[in-house]
Design an enzyme around this catalytic site. Structure first.
Site, PDB file in Angstrom:
ATOM      1  N   ASP A  34      15.409 -32.541   4.604  1.00 61.58           N
ATOM      2  CA  ASP A  34      14.443 -32.725   5.694  1.00 61.58           C
ATOM      3  C   ASP A  34      13.405 -33.350   6.019  1.00 61.58           C
ATOM      4  OD1 ASP A  34      16.614 -30.347   6.007  1.00 61.58           O
ATOM      5  OD2 ASP A  34      14.778 -28.889   5.922  1.00 61.58           O
ATOM      6  N   LEU A  84      33.595 -10.087  31.345  1.00 58.11           N
ATOM      7  CA  LEU A  84      34.466 -10.291  30.778  1.00 58.11           C
ATOM      8  C   LEU A  84      35.101  -8.058  30.926  1.00 58.11           C
ATOM      9  CD1 LEU A  84      34.050 -12.131  27.156  1.00 58.11           C
ATOM     10  CD2 LEU A  84      35.785 -12.227  29.655  1.00 58.11           C
ATOM     11  N   GLU A 115      37.583 -15.407  19.511  1.00 54.93           N
ATOM     12  CA  GLU A 115      36.646 -16.504  19.545  1.00 54.93           C
ATOM     13  C   GLU A 115      35.333 -14.933  18.989  1.00 54.93           C
ATOM     14  OE1 GLU A 115      35.318 -18.277  22.188  1.00 54.93           O
ATOM     15  OE2 GLU A 115      36.723 -20.017  22.296  1.00 54.93           O
ATOM     16  N   LYS A 117      32.693 -12.397  19.658  1.00 53.10           N
ATOM     17  CA  LYS A 117      31.825 -12.779  21.115  1.00 53.10           C
ATOM     18  C   LYS A 117      30.576 -12.116  20.673  1.00 53.10           C
ATOM     19  CE  LYS A 117      31.538 -10.166  25.703  1.00 53.10           C
ATOM     20  NZ  LYS A 117      30.469  -9.651  25.156  1.00 53.10           N
ATOM     21  N   ASP A 119      26.390 -12.137  20.572  1.00 52.07           N
ATOM     22  CA  ASP A 119      25.451 -10.679  21.514  1.00 52.07           C
ATOM     23  C   ASP A 119      24.120 -11.844  21.978  1.00 52.07           C
ATOM     24  OD1 ASP A 119      25.541  -8.439  22.774  1.00 52.07           O
ATOM     25  OD2 ASP A 119      24.767  -7.786  20.843  1.00 52.07           O
ATOM     26  N   ARG A 138      22.702 -16.866  33.140  1.00 54.97           N
ATOM     27  CA  ARG A 138      24.308 -16.594  33.384  1.00 54.97           C
ATOM     28  C   ARG A 138      23.482 -15.603  35.170  1.00 54.97           C
ATOM     29  NH1 ARG A 138      27.048 -11.262  33.369  1.00 54.97           N
ATOM     30  NH2 ARG A 138      28.761 -11.705  34.805  1.00 54.97           N
ATOM     31  N   TYR A 226      30.921 -21.743  24.079  1.00 55.55           N
ATOM     32  CA  TYR A 226      32.594 -21.386  24.173  1.00 55.55           C
ATOM     33  C   TYR A 226      33.482 -21.784  25.134  1.00 55.55           C
ATOM     34  CZ  TYR A 226      30.118 -17.995  26.773  1.00 55.55           C
ATOM     35  OH  TYR A 226      28.920 -17.758  27.639  1.00 55.55           O
ATOM     36  N   LYS A 290      40.985 -14.959  24.742  1.00 52.61           N
ATOM     37  CA  LYS A 290      41.564 -16.487  25.962  1.00 52.61           C
ATOM     38  C   LYS A 290      42.971 -16.626  25.665  1.00 52.61           C
ATOM     39  CE  LYS A 290      36.584 -17.166  25.755  1.00 52.61           C
ATOM     40  NZ  LYS A 290      35.118 -18.228  25.305  1.00 52.61           N
ATOM     41  N   LYS A 314      36.021  -4.630  21.568  1.00 52.57           N
ATOM     42  CA  LYS A 314      34.818  -4.975  21.158  1.00 52.57           C
ATOM     43  C   LYS A 314      34.512  -4.519  20.015  1.00 52.57           C
ATOM     44  CE  LYS A 314      31.876  -4.615  23.900  1.00 52.57           C
ATOM     45  NZ  LYS A 314      30.647  -5.194  25.058  1.00 52.57           N
ATOM     46  N   CYS A 408       3.669  18.903  -1.403  1.00 49.47           N
ATOM     47  CA  CYS A 408       5.385  18.945  -1.541  1.00 49.47           C
ATOM     48  C   CYS A 408       5.566  19.686  -1.370  1.00 49.47           C
ATOM     49  CB  CYS A 408       5.263  17.907  -2.709  1.00 49.47           C
ATOM     50  SG  CYS A 408       6.737  17.245  -3.566  1.00 49.47           S
ATOM     51  N   CYS A 411       7.431  20.413  -5.284  1.00 45.10           N
ATOM     52  CA  CYS A 411       6.675  21.209  -6.057  1.00 45.10           C
ATOM     53  C   CYS A 411       6.032  21.645  -5.665  1.00 45.10           C
ATOM     54  CB  CYS A 411       6.288  19.809  -7.142  1.00 45.10           C
ATOM     55  SG  CYS A 411       5.951  18.340  -6.760  1.00 45.10           S
ATOM     56  N   CYS A 426       3.698  12.556  -2.895  1.00 47.21           N
ATOM     57  CA  CYS A 426       3.229  13.483  -3.735  1.00 47.21           C
ATOM     58  C   CYS A 426       2.869  12.729  -5.056  1.00 47.21           C
ATOM     59  CB  CYS A 426       5.233  14.549  -3.928  1.00 47.21           C
ATOM     60  SG  CYS A 426       4.999  14.872  -5.672  1.00 47.21           S
ATOM     61  N   CYS A 431       7.873  16.133 -10.533  1.00 48.83           N
ATOM     62  CA  CYS A 431       8.274  16.799  -9.703  1.00 48.83           C
ATOM     63  C   CYS A 431       9.729  16.472  -9.506  1.00 48.83           C
ATOM     64  CB  CYS A 431       8.205  15.872  -8.041  1.00 48.83           C
ATOM     65  SG  CYS A 431       8.435  16.474  -6.306  1.00 48.83           S
TER      66      CYS A 431
HETATM   67  S1  IVH Z   1      33.803 -16.126  27.626  1.00 50.07           S
HETATM   68  C1  IVH Z   1      35.283 -15.649  31.506  1.00 50.07           C
HETATM   69  N1  IVH Z   1      33.185 -16.579  25.189  1.00 50.07           N
HETATM   70  O1  IVH Z   1      29.955 -12.517  27.031  1.00 50.07           O
HETATM   71  C2  IVH Z   1      35.473 -15.466  30.312  1.00 50.07           C
HETATM   72  N2  IVH Z   1      31.849 -15.133  26.759  1.00 50.07           N
HETATM   73  O2  IVH Z   1      31.675 -10.622  28.339  1.00 50.07           O
HETATM   74  C3  IVH Z   1      33.560 -15.576  30.262  1.00 50.07           C
HETATM   75  N3  IVH Z   1      29.991 -14.258  25.461  1.00 50.07           N
HETATM   76  O3  IVH Z   1      28.727 -13.573  30.078  1.00 50.07           O
HETATM   77  C4  IVH Z   1      33.136 -16.038  28.902  1.00 50.07           C
HETATM   78  N4  IVH Z   1      30.471 -15.236  22.895  1.00 50.07           N
HETATM   79  O4  IVH Z   1      27.620 -14.176  28.024  1.00 50.07           O
HETATM   80  C5  IVH Z   1      33.133 -15.905  26.593  1.00 50.07           C
HETATM   81  N5  IVH Z   1      33.440 -16.754  22.770  1.00 50.07           N
HETATM   82  C6  IVH Z   1      32.642 -16.409  23.745  1.00 50.07           C
HETATM   83  C7  IVH Z   1      31.583 -15.250  23.968  1.00 50.07           C
HETATM   84  C8  IVH Z   1      30.618 -14.982  25.555  1.00 50.07           C
HETATM   85  C9  IVH Z   1      29.572 -14.356  24.217  1.00 50.07           C
HETATM   86  C10 IVH Z   1      29.024 -13.396  26.118  1.00 50.07           C
HETATM   87  C11 IVH Z   1      28.956 -14.321  27.323  1.00 50.07           C
HETATM   88  C12 IVH Z   1      29.785 -13.437  29.041  1.00 50.07           C
HETATM   89  C13 IVH Z   1      30.057 -12.296  28.174  1.00 50.07           C
HETATM   90  C14 IVH Z   1      31.162 -11.814  29.066  1.00 50.07           C
END
Ligand code: IVH
Length: 666
Positions: A34, A84, A115, A117, A119, A138, A226, A290, A314, A408, A411, A426, A431
């Protein structure tokens, strides 16, 4: 330096910095420290200051430049950013696979890319001739907000692509905040009196949607890419190929992505990821599956808002809504009273939750939690479920506020709140609730690891007056134990054996097991390394303690306080009489001297703490995370992400058998 020389050096420095960014962010394998990186960066800054005519917007120094905006502009997406469909269980994933096959009129296996997903917040970046021109959220999928200036501040977003990028590239990714960074950010916000973010996703989204890019720049954001939107000047035949290309251009993709030959492999992937979910440094709420071939994706096409070629499988949600029926008070090992919400049972993260900690009165007041409230509860990993927020819209007016009791509940002793502390306590150290908790802590895995000494047994031992402190455990007789409820002769023998075995624990574990405030595993080890025996430690003054590297006034104060109480010294005497180890055994440089070990997965022949203790006895070091300095990663059953990390870093991995041979037990 002539102007021309400066221009050339500036160019060179920018290329170097881009290359090292790539090593660091994309390959996760930096070549320089670094400090060296900072030197390059500073040299560039200084040259640009002297020769401002050479400053360009895509210089790595120009991430934060723009003034706050009045409002965000809008950016239409050339190709809509769809959402999705969700699958909640395996059956729904298999139905998806069936649908894909039916639509394509085939019985053959379909190849998928699976992949994590993530958050966070979905964004799109546009690169023209390799240079970042626009970044947007988006939005509604068709039109997003122009957050270019904010996205530029994220270090993992390249301003200029590497290699051979296409004429125009629309690339999509998820902006996220790492869990640790999120906690730190909330800690700082609390200090500054600002409301905390409910979760890392809100923190990431809130940070990207700031009108002042300087605020975004101060937030620890990260990104994984992604997929793509429109690409001009480059053709792909599979999604996997797209991911490889992104990586080659310096756009970081998730190393956990996997090519799967069929739906079975995608389901396996889900199970594996779910297992290491808690170890991931960021929040993942599922797996995206996918169809790999892009020609098949095109044939499958889209429905109104989501493609037919992908599905989000999910994970069980970790937050849920429920009602607080009551708030009770629990007494901990140091006497701290913890208010606990008793709730309508609800499933969170795959388990049923009925109780959640409310931490202390201040937390209750801050969140304004009342009995009868509808609340959002959350569970992450082994962490005790907690109440995140109240759904105030659901209030009926019948909710009742909660007040800490003045006595307490166990006790009846007086309850006090010390200045500068959030906790009520306490005041009676005898106790029964405190005693039980101290014993449980003493016997727990990371302390003395006494197998079979569970909650119910501890409660009986204390309630029947057989045990008043941890010292008494070692003087229990078989007859006494056999007289307890649900205690057969065999289990009594087993417990006595477990107690006997625990006498072998090293002094640092004994010290830790005493439950002195602020003295956990790590501090206990530091103290034992320094003082060599618990008796020596007991005589140390606060000054002497503070002179030990890594020991601050808080720890010192609490150690001195502990040993100044006569009842504690009496307990120590008992433990010593029982034969526990109070002195560190000095060993000459052991066979594992200087070697660093990390464990992943479950060992079959011993617990992880036992293995770690063994390593230390032999002169080695055991650590919990893999770095380049790790010598061996010992791989047990169901290894986690540390295995992946070891492979990335090229750290040697060994099996449990190899490890046992190394420590002379194989
Ligand atoms: S693919 C049509 N890949 O999830 C395909 N989305 O519910 C759409 N997200 O808006 C997205 N990780 O923000 C894809 N590995 C991943 C993802 C991913 C997170 C989010 C993305 C998208 C939302 C869809």
């Amino acid at each position: 330096m002539t102007k021309e020389e400066a221009r050339r050096r500036i160019e060179e420095l920018r290329e170097l910095i881009r290359y090292h960014n790539y090593r660091y962010y994309v390959l996760d394998s930096p070549e320089i420290s670094d400090a060296e990186y900072d030197r390059l960066f500073r040299e560039l800054q200084e040259l640009e200051e002297k020769f401002p005519e050479f400053v360009t917007p895509d210089s790595p120094t120009q991430r934060v430049g723009a003034q706050p905006a009045e409002e965000f502009g809008t950016v239409p997406h050339t190709i809509p950013m769809l959402s999705l469909d969700n699958a909640m269980d395996e059956e729904e994933v298999r139905e998806f696979d069936e649908r894909v096959k039916r639509f394509l009129g085939t019985d053959e296996d379909i190849e998928y890319v699976a992949e994590p997903k993530l958050d966070g917040l979905g964004v799109e970046l546009v690169y023209e001739r390799g240079r970042l021109v626009v970044g947007s959220t988006r939005g509604d999928g068709f039109v997003g907000e122009d957050v270019t200036q904010n996205l530029r501040t994220i270090r993992a977003v390249p301003l200029v692509l590497l290699g051979d990028p296409p004429e125009r590239l629309e690339v999509r990714g998820e902006v996220i905040m790492h869990i640790e960074d999120f906690r730190e950010l909330n800690r700082r916000r609390a200090e500054e009196g600002e409301p905390p973010f409910a979760n890392p996703r809100n923190a990431a989204a809130g940070s990207v949607r700031q009108l002042d890019p300087r605020i975004t720049a101060s937030r620890p954001l990260d990104i994984f890419f992604y997929g793509v939107g429109q690409v001009v000047g480059r053709e792909f035949s599979t999604h996997w190929e797209v991911l490889q290309a992104l990586r080659s251009w310096g756009l970081r993709t998730n190393p956990l992505n996997r090519l799967c030959r069929n739906v079975d492999e995608a389901v396996d992937y889900y199970r594996e990821l779910l297992k290491i979910r808690e170890e991931l440094p960021y929040e993942a709420d599922g797996v995206v599956i996918k169809v790999n071939r892009l020609d098949l994706q095109r044939r499958l096409g889209e429905k109104a808002r989501s493609p037919r070629w992908a599905i989000a499988y999910k994970f069980p949600p970790r937050q849920a809504t429920t009602v607080i029926k009551d708030i009770v008070v629990q007494v901990g090992r140091t006497g701290v009273l913890t208010p606990v919400a008793i709730m309508e049972p609800v499933h969170v993260g795959g388990v049923e939750v009925k109780r959640a900690t409310l931490h202390n009165q201040d937390e209750i007041d801050k969140k304004d939690v009342r009995i009868g409230d509808t609340v959002i509860v959350q569970r992450a990993g082994d962490v005790i479920p907690e109440v995140v927020a109240v759904v105030k819209e659901r209030r009926t007016g019948k909710e009742r506020p909660f007040r800490m009791p003045e006595r307490c509940p166990v006790c009846g002793a007086k309850v006090v709140r010390l200045p500068d502390e959030a906790a009520h306590r306490c005041t009676n150290s005898a106790c029964p609730a405190q005693v039980k908790e101290r014993i449980r802590y003493f016997a727990s895995k990371n302390a003395m690891d006494i197998e079979g000494l569970g909650v119910k047994l501890v409660a009986q031992l204390v309630d029947r007056g057989l045990v008043k402190d941890v010292g008494d455990l070692y003087f229990l007789t078989k007859e006494q134990l056999a007289s307890l409820d649900r205690m057969a002769e065999k289990s009594a023998e087993n417990l006595l054996e477990a107690l006997e075995r625990s006498k072998e624990r090293e002094p640092a574990r004994v010290l830790c097991a005493l439950g002195i405030r602020h003295v956990g595993e790590h501090v206990a080890r530091v103290l034992m390394d320094h003082f060599g025996s618990i008796d020596r430690l007991a005589e140390a003054s606060a000054d002497e303690l503070e002179s030990v590297p890594g020991i601050g006034p808080e720890v010192a104060g609490s150690v001195v306080d502990f040993f100044s109480h006569e009842e504690n010294m009496r307990v120590l005497e008992k433990l010593k009489r029982a034969g526990l180890k109070f002195e560190v055994e000095k060993e000459a440089a052991g066979p594992l001297s200087g070697k660093k070990f990390v464990f992943t997965g479950t060992l079959s022949s011993m617990t992880r703490s036992e293995a770690e203790e063994l390593i230390r006895k032999l002169g080695g070091e055991a650590s919990s995370s893999v770095s380049r300095r790790t010598d061996y990663v010992v791989v047990g059953e169901n290894p986690g992400s540390k295995l992946e990390r070891a492979r990335q870093l090229g750290v040697k991995t060994i099996t449990e058998e190899e490890f046992l041979r190394m420590v002379g037990k194989g």
